[in-house]
Design a protein around this motif. Structure first.
Motif, PDB file in Angstrom:
ATOM      1  N   ALA A 174       1.029  -1.311   0.085  1.00  0.00           N
ATOM      2  CA  ALA A 174       0.150   0.397  -0.258  1.00  0.00           C
ATOM      3  C   ALA A 174       0.406   1.260   0.219  1.00  0.00           C
ATOM      4  O   ALA A 174       2.324   1.893   0.605  1.00  0.00           O
ATOM      5  CB  ALA A 174      -0.923  -0.119   0.977  1.00  0.00           C
ATOM      6  N   GLY A 175       0.440   2.151  -1.188  1.00  0.00           N
ATOM      7  CA  GLY A 175       1.284   3.287  -1.169  1.00  0.00           C
ATOM      8  C   GLY A 175       2.480   3.631  -1.925  1.00  0.00           C
ATOM      9  O   GLY A 175       3.305   4.126  -1.835  1.00  0.00           O
ATOM     10  N   HIS A 176       2.980   2.600  -2.307  1.00  0.00           N
ATOM     11  CA  HIS A 176       3.620   2.273  -3.194  1.00  0.00           C
ATOM     12  C   HIS A 176       3.715   1.754  -4.809  1.00  0.00           C
ATOM     13  O   HIS A 176       2.589   1.790  -4.752  1.00  0.00           O
ATOM     14  CB  HIS A 176       4.699   0.578  -2.984  1.00  0.00           C
ATOM     15  CG  HIS A 176       5.928   1.171  -1.555  1.00  0.00           C
ATOM     16  ND1 HIS A 176       6.496   1.868  -1.495  1.00  0.00           N
ATOM     17  CD2 HIS A 176       5.066   0.271  -0.634  1.00  0.00           C
ATOM     18  CE1 HIS A 176       7.325   1.773  -0.056  1.00  0.00           C
ATOM     19  NE2 HIS A 176       6.653   1.147   0.058  1.00  0.00           N
ATOM     20  N   GLY A 201      -2.842  -2.671  -2.151  1.00  0.00           N
ATOM     21  CA  GLY A 201      -2.874  -0.589  -2.230  1.00  0.00           C
ATOM     22  C   GLY A 201      -2.264  -0.620  -3.042  1.00  0.00           C
ATOM     23  O   GLY A 201      -1.740   0.780  -2.125  1.00  0.00           O
ATOM     24  N   ALA A 202      -1.132  -1.476  -3.929  1.00  0.00           N
ATOM     25  CA  ALA A 202       0.107  -0.661  -4.085  1.00  0.00           C
ATOM     26  C   ALA A 202      -0.915   0.031  -5.671  1.00  0.00           C
ATOM     27  O   ALA A 202      -1.606  -0.160  -5.646  1.00  0.00           O
ATOM     28  CB  ALA A 202       0.684  -1.659  -4.761  1.00  0.00           C
ATOM     29  N   VAL A 309       4.710 -13.247  -7.656  1.00  0.00           N
ATOM     30  CA  VAL A 309       5.307 -11.885  -7.891  1.00  0.00           C
ATOM     31  C   VAL A 309       5.416 -10.767  -5.888  1.00  0.00           C
ATOM     32  O   VAL A 309       6.125  -9.112  -6.330  1.00  0.00           O
ATOM     33  CB  VAL A 309       5.194 -11.047  -8.906  1.00  0.00           C
ATOM     34  CG1 VAL A 309       5.680  -9.889  -9.182  1.00  0.00           C
ATOM     35  CG2 VAL A 309       6.004 -12.105 -10.547  1.00  0.00           C
ATOM     36  N   ALA A 310       4.119 -11.239  -5.848  1.00  0.00           N
ATOM     37  CA  ALA A 310       3.295  -9.836  -4.615  1.00  0.00           C
ATOM     38  C   ALA A 310       3.315 -10.361  -3.593  1.00  0.00           C
ATOM     39  O   ALA A 310       4.549  -9.437  -3.379  1.00  0.00           O
ATOM     40  CB  ALA A 310       1.648 -10.382  -4.680  1.00  0.00           C
ATOM     41  N   GLY A 311       3.929 -11.623  -3.074  1.00  0.00           N
ATOM     42  CA  GLY A 311       5.009 -11.882  -2.183  1.00  0.00           C
ATOM     43  C   GLY A 311       6.246 -11.510  -2.106  1.00  0.00           C
ATOM     44  O   GLY A 311       6.908 -11.017  -0.906  1.00  0.00           O
ATOM     45  N   SER A 312       6.618 -11.499  -3.409  1.00  0.00           N
ATOM     46  CA  SER A 312       8.469 -11.424  -2.894  1.00  0.00           C
ATOM     47  C   SER A 312       8.490 -10.025  -3.173  1.00  0.00           C
ATOM     48  O   SER A 312       9.899  -9.731  -2.753  1.00  0.00           O
ATOM     49  CB  SER A 312       9.121 -11.520  -4.440  1.00  0.00           C
ATOM     50  OG  SER A 312       9.096 -13.132  -4.451  1.00  0.00           O
ATOM     51  N   THR A 313       7.703  -8.858  -3.645  1.00  0.00           N
ATOM     52  CA  THR A 313       7.680  -7.787  -3.686  1.00  0.00           C
ATOM     53  C   THR A 313       8.007  -7.154  -2.605  1.00  0.00           C
ATOM     54  O   THR A 313       8.071  -6.140  -1.957  1.00  0.00           O
ATOM     55  CB  THR A 313       6.661  -7.203  -4.701  1.00  0.00           C
ATOM     56  OG1 THR A 313       7.546  -7.611  -6.084  1.00  0.00           O
ATOM     57  CG2 THR A 313       6.933  -5.492  -4.837  1.00  0.00           C
ATOM     58  N   ARG A 314       6.153  -7.857  -2.284  1.00  0.00           N
ATOM     59  CA  ARG A 314       6.421  -7.577  -0.451  1.00  0.00           C
ATOM     60  C   ARG A 314       7.707  -7.432   0.593  1.00  0.00           C
ATOM     61  O   ARG A 314       7.900  -6.828   1.562  1.00  0.00           O
ATOM     62  CB  ARG A 314       4.787  -7.701   0.146  1.00  0.00           C
ATOM     63  CG  ARG A 314       4.767  -7.386   1.348  1.00  0.00           C
ATOM     64  CD  ARG A 314       3.214  -8.375   2.080  1.00  0.00           C
ATOM     65  NE  ARG A 314       2.069  -8.523   1.332  1.00  0.00           N
ATOM     66  CZ  ARG A 314       1.729  -9.483   0.225  1.00  0.00           C
ATOM     67  NH1 ARG A 314       2.467 -11.317   0.632  1.00  0.00           N
ATOM     68  NH2 ARG A 314       1.025  -9.806  -0.800  1.00  0.00           N
ATOM     69  N   ASP A 315       8.043  -8.454   0.154  1.00  0.00           N
ATOM     70  CA  ASP A 315       8.846  -8.713   1.021  1.00  0.00           C
ATOM     71  C   ASP A 315      10.277  -8.169   0.142  1.00  0.00           C
ATOM     72  O   ASP A 315      11.769  -8.284   2.359  1.00  0.00           O
ATOM     73  CB  ASP A 315       9.780 -10.305   1.228  1.00  0.00           C
ATOM     74  CG  ASP A 315       8.729 -11.806   1.440  1.00  0.00           C
ATOM     75  OD1 ASP A 315       7.884 -10.872   2.569  1.00  0.00           O
ATOM     76  OD2 ASP A 315       8.388 -12.919   1.517  1.00  0.00           O
ATOM     77  N   LEU A 316      10.612  -7.509  -0.478  1.00  0.00           N
ATOM     78  CA  LEU A 316      11.440  -7.078  -0.501  1.00  0.00           C
ATOM     79  C   LEU A 316      11.564  -5.849  -0.079  1.00  0.00           C
ATOM     80  O   LEU A 316      12.827  -5.075   0.541  1.00  0.00           O
ATOM     81  CB  LEU A 316      12.165  -6.670  -1.915  1.00  0.00           C
ATOM     82  CG  LEU A 316      12.822  -5.836  -3.081  1.00  0.00           C
ATOM     83  CD1 LEU A 316      14.322  -6.217  -2.454  1.00  0.00           C
ATOM     84  CD2 LEU A 316      12.943  -5.560  -4.582  1.00  0.00           C
ATOM     85  N   LEU A 317      10.296  -5.368   0.070  1.00  0.00           N
ATOM     86  CA  LEU A 317      10.200  -3.695   0.655  1.00  0.00           C
ATOM     87  C   LEU A 317       9.790  -3.867   2.084  1.00  0.00           C
ATOM     88  O   LEU A 317      10.804  -2.490   3.137  1.00  0.00           O
ATOM     89  CB  LEU A 317       9.154  -3.334   0.054  1.00  0.00           C
ATOM     90  CG  LEU A 317       8.367  -2.856  -1.038  1.00  0.00           C
ATOM     91  CD1 LEU A 317       7.264  -2.490  -1.824  1.00  0.00           C
ATOM     92  CD2 LEU A 317       9.818  -2.204  -1.870  1.00  0.00           C
ATOM     93  N   ALA A 318       9.984  -4.866   2.928  1.00  0.00           N
ATOM     94  CA  ALA A 318      10.204  -5.372   4.072  1.00  0.00           C
ATOM     95  C   ALA A 318      11.957  -5.208   4.658  1.00  0.00           C
ATOM     96  O   ALA A 318      11.654  -4.632   5.713  1.00  0.00           O
ATOM     97  CB  ALA A 318       9.314  -6.498   4.354  1.00  0.00           C
TER      98      ALA A 318
END
Length: 323
Positions: A174-176, A201-202, A309-318
């Motif tokens: 969310a917000g990205h 929410g992205a 892809v969603a999970g890996s991107t979320r983890d990268l941002l975390a």
């Protein structure tokens, strides 16, 4: 990129002579300049392509030709300054490497003279009393070389800059802004990824264009934090991230490895590799290009791919990428 028609074994003429001259200048051709594209010429082209981390096929197409021209640009042979289209070449990459080593942020060391490189050079010039006009001439080159010589090949700031782009992330999408692209025929896959990432929410941009440089320009204007591309290729599946002569996208490498691990149950082991492909090189953010051989298998698992892809991107941002 030059508009040339690809040529390979059997071609002959002045364009092949020019190719052999350029290969010779880069140390990949050691034979006579014959003007005939024979098996030895193909081997030299293959060697050059492998060194530059692009697709290896032994054929001289627009991308290979463009990189040969860039490889012939020697530092000090021309003035470097901000213009449109941006100047490109090994001389640009060398200035970026030196500026980065000295602590001036050029973004990524990609051999492209863009606004960040121009601003970094002007900042350097002001700091060393060279005025700050943003034009890299002989005095600026000599000063850079003198100051960077004792430091070796540090090139640390480019990696710090990439890490800082992600440090403020909350671990949520969310917000990205996330960009997803494909070069043709994979709209159902990008649509699935868009829905999955958007559900978190992205703000998602999907790009459909056969020219990867055009895609890179679009996602840069969009200001994406991450880009994920998809392409069909008649070869074993792979996931690539940007790697140049002086820079490796560590965040891109992390994202590629995570996606590959999560896709293994569906597609088997997928290798990851650093490449200098236009989409990866020209995008300003961590980017990966996912290549698949069989479109039926990819479409069958499009929902699972979107989840990955969603999970890996979320983890990268975390997670803070490794320095």
């Amino acid at each position: 990129m030059p508009l040339i028609r690809p040529f390979g074994i059997g071609a002959a003429g002045p364009h092949v002579r020019d190719l052999q001259h350029r290969l010779s200048a880069t140390g990949h051709w050691h034979g006579p300049i014959t003007g005939l594209f024979d098996s030895a010429t193909a081997e030299a082209v293959t060697s050059f392509q492998a060194q530059r981390s692009i697709d290896v096929d032994g054929i001289c197409g627009p991308e290979t030709w463009s990189l040969l021209i860039e490889a012939g640009q020697r530092l000090g042979d021309r003035l470097l300054y901000l213009r449109t289209p941006n100047l490109r070449g090994d001389d640009v990459a060398e200035v970026q490497r030196m500026l980065s080593t000295l602590g001036f942020s050029v973004g990524r060391i990609d051999g492209i003279w863009g606004p960040l490189t121009a601003a970094a050079l002007a900042d350097f010039q002001v700091n060393v009393g060279l005025g700050g006009d943003g034009v890299c001439g002989s005095r600026t080159v000599a000063t850079l070389q003198r100051l960077v010589r004792p430091l070796g090949d540090a090139s640390v700031v480019a990696h710090i800059t990439e890490r800082q782009r992600l440090e403020s992330a909350s671990g949520q999408l969310a917000g990205h802004r996330i960009a997803v692209g494909e070069a043709g025929g994979l709209e159902p896959v990008t649509a699935s990824v868009r829905r999955e990432i958007g559900r978190d929410g992205a703000e998602v941009l999907t790009v459909h264009h056969p020219d990867w440089s055009t895609q890179a320009a679009q996602v840069n204007r969009f200001g994406a934090a991450v880009y994920i591309g998809f392409e069909m290729k008649p070869a074993a599946p792979s996931i690539s991230y940007f790697q140049g002569r002086h820079f490796v996208s560590r965040a891109g490498r992390k994202l590629a490895a995570d996606i590959a691990d999560r896709l293994e149950p569906m597609f088997g082991a997928i290798p990851t590799n650093g490449m200098g492909l236009p989409m990866l090189r020209e995008s300003a953010m961590p980017a990966v290009l996912c290549r698949f051989e069989r479109i039926d298998a990819l479409l069958t698992h499009s929902r699972e791919v979107a989840d990955v892809v969603a999970g890996s991107t979320r983890d990268l941002l975390a997670d803070e990428p490794a320095a």
